[in-house]
Design a protein around this motif. Sequence first.
Motif, PDB file in Angstrom:
ATOM      1  N   ASN A 266       0.848  -1.207   0.000  1.00 51.55           N
ATOM      2  CA  ASN A 266       0.000   0.000   0.000  1.00 51.55           C
ATOM      3  C   ASN A 266       0.876   1.246   0.000  1.00 51.55           C
ATOM      4  O   ASN A 266       1.046   1.907   1.023  1.00 51.55           O
ATOM      5  CB  ASN A 266      -0.915   0.004   1.234  1.00 51.55           C
ATOM      6  N   ALA A 267       1.434   1.545  -1.162  1.00 47.31           N
ATOM      7  CA  ALA A 267       2.336   2.693  -1.272  1.00 47.31           C
ATOM      8  C   ALA A 267       1.589   3.992  -0.985  1.00 47.31           C
ATOM      9  O   ALA A 267       0.514   4.228  -1.524  1.00 47.31           O
ATOM     10  CB  ALA A 267       2.952   2.730  -2.667  1.00 47.31           C
ATOM     11  N   GLU A 268       2.179   4.814  -0.144  1.00 45.17           N
ATOM     12  CA  GLU A 268       1.546   6.077   0.247  1.00 45.17           C
ATOM     13  C   GLU A 268       1.957   7.188  -0.715  1.00 45.17           C
ATOM     14  O   GLU A 268       3.148   7.403  -0.962  1.00 45.17           O
ATOM     15  CB  GLU A 268       1.973   6.427   1.674  1.00 45.17           C
ATOM     16  N   LYS A 269       0.994   7.885  -1.251  1.00 44.28           N
ATOM     17  CA  LYS A 269       1.264   8.994  -2.160  1.00 44.28           C
ATOM     18  C   LYS A 269       1.146  10.321  -1.419  1.00 44.28           C
ATOM     19  O   LYS A 269       0.674  10.384  -0.290  1.00 44.28           O
ATOM     20  CB  LYS A 269       0.292   8.963  -3.345  1.00 44.28           C
ATOM     21  N   ASN A 270       1.599  11.382  -2.100  1.00 38.51           N
ATOM     22  CA  ASN A 270       1.491  12.757  -1.589  1.00 38.51           C
ATOM     23  C   ASN A 270       2.323  13.025  -0.346  1.00 38.51           C
ATOM     24  O   ASN A 270       2.019  13.937   0.427  1.00 38.51           O
ATOM     25  CB  ASN A 270       0.017  13.124  -1.316  1.00 38.51           C
ATOM     26  N   VAL A 271       3.374  12.235  -0.131  1.00 40.47           N
ATOM     27  CA  VAL A 271       4.275  12.505   0.997  1.00 40.47           C
ATOM     28  C   VAL A 271       5.316  13.533   0.536  1.00 40.47           C
ATOM     29  O   VAL A 271       6.015  13.297  -0.453  1.00 40.47           O
ATOM     30  CB  VAL A 271       4.987  11.215   1.474  1.00 40.47           C
ATOM     31  N   PRO A 272       5.425  14.693   1.216  1.00 33.73           N
ATOM     32  CA  PRO A 272       6.395  15.710   0.801  1.00 33.73           C
ATOM     33  C   PRO A 272       7.831  15.182   0.889  1.00 33.73           C
ATOM     34  O   PRO A 272       8.195  14.478   1.830  1.00 33.73           O
ATOM     35  CB  PRO A 272       6.181  16.845   1.815  1.00 33.73           C
ATOM     36  N   MET A 273       8.633  15.534  -0.122  1.00 30.35           N
ATOM     37  CA  MET A 273      10.019  15.078  -0.203  1.00 30.35           C
ATOM     38  C   MET A 273      10.965  16.256   0.012  1.00 30.35           C
ATOM     39  O   MET A 273      10.669  17.366  -0.398  1.00 30.35           O
ATOM     40  CB  MET A 273      10.267  14.445  -1.581  1.00 30.35           C
ATOM     41  N   GLU A 274      12.087  15.977   0.634  1.00 36.42           N
ATOM     42  CA  GLU A 274      13.068  17.027   0.908  1.00 36.42           C
ATOM     43  C   GLU A 274      14.403  16.702   0.251  1.00 36.42           C
ATOM     44  O   GLU A 274      14.799  15.547   0.192  1.00 36.42           O
ATOM     45  CB  GLU A 274      13.272  17.179   2.424  1.00 36.42           C
ATOM     46  N   GLY A 275      15.084  17.738  -0.235  1.00 39.91           N
ATOM     47  CA  GLY A 275      16.441  17.586  -0.742  1.00 39.91           C
ATOM     48  C   GLY A 275      16.559  17.599  -2.252  1.00 39.91           C
ATOM     49  O   GLY A 275      17.661  17.760  -2.787  1.00 39.91           O
ATOM     50  N   LEU A 276      15.442  17.446  -2.965  1.00 43.27           N
ATOM     51  CA  LEU A 276      15.534  17.354  -4.425  1.00 43.27           C
ATOM     52  C   LEU A 276      16.015  18.639  -5.071  1.00 43.27           C
ATOM     53  O   LEU A 276      16.680  18.599  -6.110  1.00 43.27           O
ATOM     54  CB  LEU A 276      14.174  16.950  -5.028  1.00 43.27           C
ATOM     55  N   GLU A 277      15.717  19.762  -4.441  1.00 39.56           N
ATOM     56  CA  GLU A 277      16.107  21.043  -5.036  1.00 39.56           C
ATOM     57  C   GLU A 277      17.633  21.245  -4.991  1.00 39.56           C
ATOM     58  O   GLU A 277      18.170  22.099  -5.683  1.00 39.56           O
ATOM     59  CB  GLU A 277      15.407  22.211  -4.317  1.00 39.56           C
ATOM     60  N   ASN A 278      18.329  20.439  -4.188  1.00 40.42           N
ATOM     61  CA  ASN A 278      19.787  20.579  -4.063  1.00 40.42           C
ATOM     62  C   ASN A 278      20.552  19.517  -4.848  1.00 40.42           C
ATOM     63  O   ASN A 278      21.756  19.376  -4.680  1.00 40.42           O
ATOM     64  CB  ASN A 278      20.192  20.482  -2.587  1.00 40.42           C
ATOM     65  N   ILE A 279      19.844  18.780  -5.700  1.00 40.41           N
ATOM     66  CA  ILE A 279      20.481  17.714  -6.468  1.00 40.41           C
ATOM     67  C   ILE A 279      20.898  18.236  -7.841  1.00 40.41           C
ATOM     68  O   ILE A 279      20.086  18.818  -8.561  1.00 40.41           O
ATOM     69  CB  ILE A 279      19.528  16.507  -6.642  1.00 40.41           C
ATOM     70  N   TYR A 280      22.165  18.026  -8.179  1.00 37.02           N
ATOM     71  CA  TYR A 280      22.654  18.433  -9.495  1.00 37.02           C
ATOM     72  C   TYR A 280      23.205  17.207 -10.216  1.00 37.02           C
ATOM     73  O   TYR A 280      23.975  16.436  -9.651  1.00 37.02           O
ATOM     74  CB  TYR A 280      23.728  19.513  -9.353  1.00 37.02           C
ATOM     75  N   GLU A 281      22.801  17.064 -11.461  1.00 41.82           N
ATOM     76  CA  GLU A 281      23.254  15.927 -12.254  1.00 41.82           C
ATOM     77  C   GLU A 281      24.738  16.070 -12.560  1.00 41.82           C
ATOM     78  O   GLU A 281      25.222  17.168 -12.823  1.00 41.82           O
ATOM     79  CB  GLU A 281      22.444  15.874 -13.558  1.00 41.82           C
ATOM     80  N   SER A 282      25.460  14.932 -12.507  1.00 44.76           N
ATOM     81  CA  SER A 282      26.875  14.948 -12.867  1.00 44.76           C
ATOM     82  C   SER A 282      27.162  13.742 -13.754  1.00 44.76           C
ATOM     83  O   SER A 282      26.280  12.930 -14.020  1.00 44.76           O
ATOM     84  CB  SER A 282      27.744  14.898 -11.606  1.00 44.76           C
ATOM     85  N   SER A 283      28.396  13.617 -14.182  1.00 44.77           N
ATOM     86  CA  SER A 283      28.751  12.502 -15.058  1.00 44.77           C
ATOM     87  C   SER A 283      28.791  11.180 -14.301  1.00 44.77           C
ATOM     88  O   SER A 283      28.768  10.118 -14.905  1.00 44.77           O
ATOM     89  CB  SER A 283      30.108  12.763 -15.711  1.00 44.77           C
ATOM     90  N   ASN A 284      28.859  11.254 -12.951  1.00 43.22           N
ATOM     91  CA  ASN A 284      28.937   9.999 -12.199  1.00 43.22           C
ATOM     92  C   ASN A 284      27.744   9.726 -11.286  1.00 43.22           C
ATOM     93  O   ASN A 284      27.718   8.720 -10.593  1.00 43.22           O
ATOM     94  CB  ASN A 284      30.242   9.937 -11.383  1.00 43.22           C
ATOM     95  N   SER A 285      26.744  10.592 -11.302  1.00 38.80           N
ATOM     96  CA  SER A 285      25.519  10.283 -10.543  1.00 38.80           C
ATOM     97  C   SER A 285      24.361  11.176 -10.993  1.00 38.80           C
ATOM     98  O   SER A 285      24.574  12.342 -11.344  1.00 38.80           O
ATOM     99  CB  SER A 285      25.743  10.455  -9.035  1.00 38.80           C
ATOM    100  N   TYR A 286      23.176  10.603 -11.010  1.00 37.35           N
ATOM    101  CA  TYR A 286      21.974  11.384 -11.322  1.00 37.35           C
ATOM    102  C   TYR A 286      20.735  10.620 -10.848  1.00 37.35           C
ATOM    103  O   TYR A 286      20.799   9.423 -10.558  1.00 37.35           O
ATOM    104  CB  TYR A 286      21.865  11.699 -12.819  1.00 37.35           C
ATOM    105  N   LEU A 287      19.629  11.345 -10.758  1.00 37.00           N
ATOM    106  CA  LEU A 287      18.368  10.764 -10.291  1.00 37.00           C
ATOM    107  C   LEU A 287      17.469  10.392 -11.459  1.00 37.00           C
ATOM    108  O   LEU A 287      17.414  11.105 -12.461  1.00 37.00           O
ATOM    109  CB  LEU A 287      17.606  11.751  -9.411  1.00 37.00           C
ATOM    110  N   ILE A 288      16.749   9.290 -11.304  1.00 38.54           N
ATOM    111  CA  ILE A 288      15.710   8.923 -12.264  1.00 38.54           C
ATOM    112  C   ILE A 288      14.370   8.995 -11.522  1.00 38.54           C
ATOM    113  O   ILE A 288      14.173   8.301 -10.519  1.00 38.54           O
ATOM    114  CB  ILE A 288      15.942   7.505 -12.819  1.00 38.54           C
ATOM    115  N   HIS A 289      13.476   9.849 -11.999  1.00 43.49           N
ATOM    116  CA  HIS A 289      12.161   9.993 -11.372  1.00 43.49           C
ATOM    117  C   HIS A 289      11.241   8.868 -11.858  1.00 43.49           C
ATOM    118  O   HIS A 289      11.100   8.644 -13.048  1.00 43.49           O
ATOM    119  CB  HIS A 289      11.545  11.348 -11.722  1.00 43.49           C
ATOM    120  N   ALA A 290      10.619   8.180 -10.911  1.00 42.46           N
ATOM    121  CA  ALA A 290       9.728   7.075 -11.263  1.00 42.46           C
ATOM    122  C   ALA A 290       8.310   7.311 -10.755  1.00 42.46           C
ATOM    123  O   ALA A 290       7.346   7.136 -11.485  1.00 42.46           O
ATOM    124  CB  ALA A 290      10.274   5.762 -10.690  1.00 42.46           C
ATOM    125  N   GLY A 291       8.185   7.736  -9.512  1.00 43.44           N
ATOM    126  CA  GLY A 291       6.859   7.976  -8.935  1.00 43.44           C
ATOM    127  C   GLY A 291       6.848   9.265  -8.140  1.00 43.44           C
ATOM    128  O   GLY A 291       6.701   9.265  -6.914  1.00 43.44           O
TER     129      GLY A 291
END
Length: 349
Positions: A266-291
Motif C-alpha cells: 500500500n504505497a503512500e502517495k502525496n508525501v512531501p520530499m526534501e532535498g531534491l532542489e539541491n540535487i545536481y546531475e553529474s557525469s557519475n551520478s543522477y536521479l531517475i524519477h519514477a513515482g
Amino acid sequence: PLVMGIADQLRERGILVVGPNQQAAMLEGSKIFAKEFMMEAKIPTAPYYVVKSTSEVLQAAAHFSPPYVLKADGLAAGKGDFICKNLQELKTASDNLFEQKILGDAGNAALLEKFEPGWELSYLVLTNGSEFVSLPLAQDHKRLNDNNEGPNTGGMGTIAPLQITQDLKLNIEKTIIKPSIELIHKKQFIYRGVLFVGVMVTQDGPKVLEYNVRLGDPETQVILPLIDSDLAFVMKNLAEGKISSLKFKNLFSACVIMASPGYPDNAEKNVPMEGLENIYESSNSYLIHAGTKHEQGIWKTNGGRVLGALGIGSTSAEAIKNAYELTNKISWRGMQWRKDIGKYFTSST
C-alpha cells in the motif's frame, strides 16, 4: 501493452517497433505458458505444478519441502511471487490469490514451484528471433529489506556489469539463451526486441526463474549507461529485424531505489520530499524519477518506487558509493531503501 498485442497493431500500420508479437509476449504474460515453453525447449527450471485453488496448492505442496514458491500466472507488476516459509503462509497466500482475488484475473491460476536456493542474475539479450547479442549482465535486489528479507518487490536496486566466470556465462548461453531463441525461431514468433531472462544460479547449475519480454526496471537503469553504441541506430536496426554489434564502456553502474512508505502493498502517495532542489546531475551520478509529482513548488511521492539514484564509476565499489551519496541527500517520511545494494556482488568477486 505487448501482451495485449500493441506490437502487432503497430506493425500492421507499417510502424517500426521494438517488441515481440502478442503470441511471444505470453512468455511474460503467462507463467504457465513460459514453463511449458521451457519444458519444450529442455531449458533447466524448477519442478512445478499448475494450481487453481487452495486445495490444489496444499495437495501439490506434499511433493515439495518448505519454503514454497507460489507464482500467479498473469501479470502482477512484480507482486505475483510468494515465497512461503511454511504451509500456513502458503495457505494464506493461496487464499489471498484464489479467494480474495488480490491480483484479480492474474491469479486465476498459479504455479507451485520447488524452491531452488542460489543467487540471481539478469541476462538480457537483443534478438530478432533467430540471432541475439547479449547486454551487460545485471543483478537485481528484489526483496524489500537488507539481507534479502521482506516481501518481493519490483526491484530495490541493481548493479552492472555483474562479473561472473566465463564458464558460467557460456553455460547460461548454451543451456538457456540459445535454446530459448531456437524455439522462438521454430515457433515463428515475430520477436524483434529484448528477451530478459531471470536466472537462478543453483548448485546444480543455472536455471530459469522467469522471462520478461522487455527491458526490465530497474535493470535498464544500470545497463543503458554502459552502452557505447548509438542506441537509436541499434533499436532501428532491431525493429527492422537486424542485429547490430554493440560496444560497451569500461565502467560500472549501480542504482538504489527509494520507495514510498507502505510499499509494496500500500504505497503512500502525496508525501512531501526534501532535498531534491539541491540535487545536481553529474557525469557519475543522477536521479531517475519514477513515482514523483511537483505541486505548488513541492516534490511529493506519487507511486511505490519513487526515485532511482544512479551511480557510475570505474569500479563497482565506486559506482555503489556514488549512488548512495546521492541517496543520502534526499528524505521523506517513511522512505524505504536498501543499504546493501551490491554487497553480495562485491563480496563474491
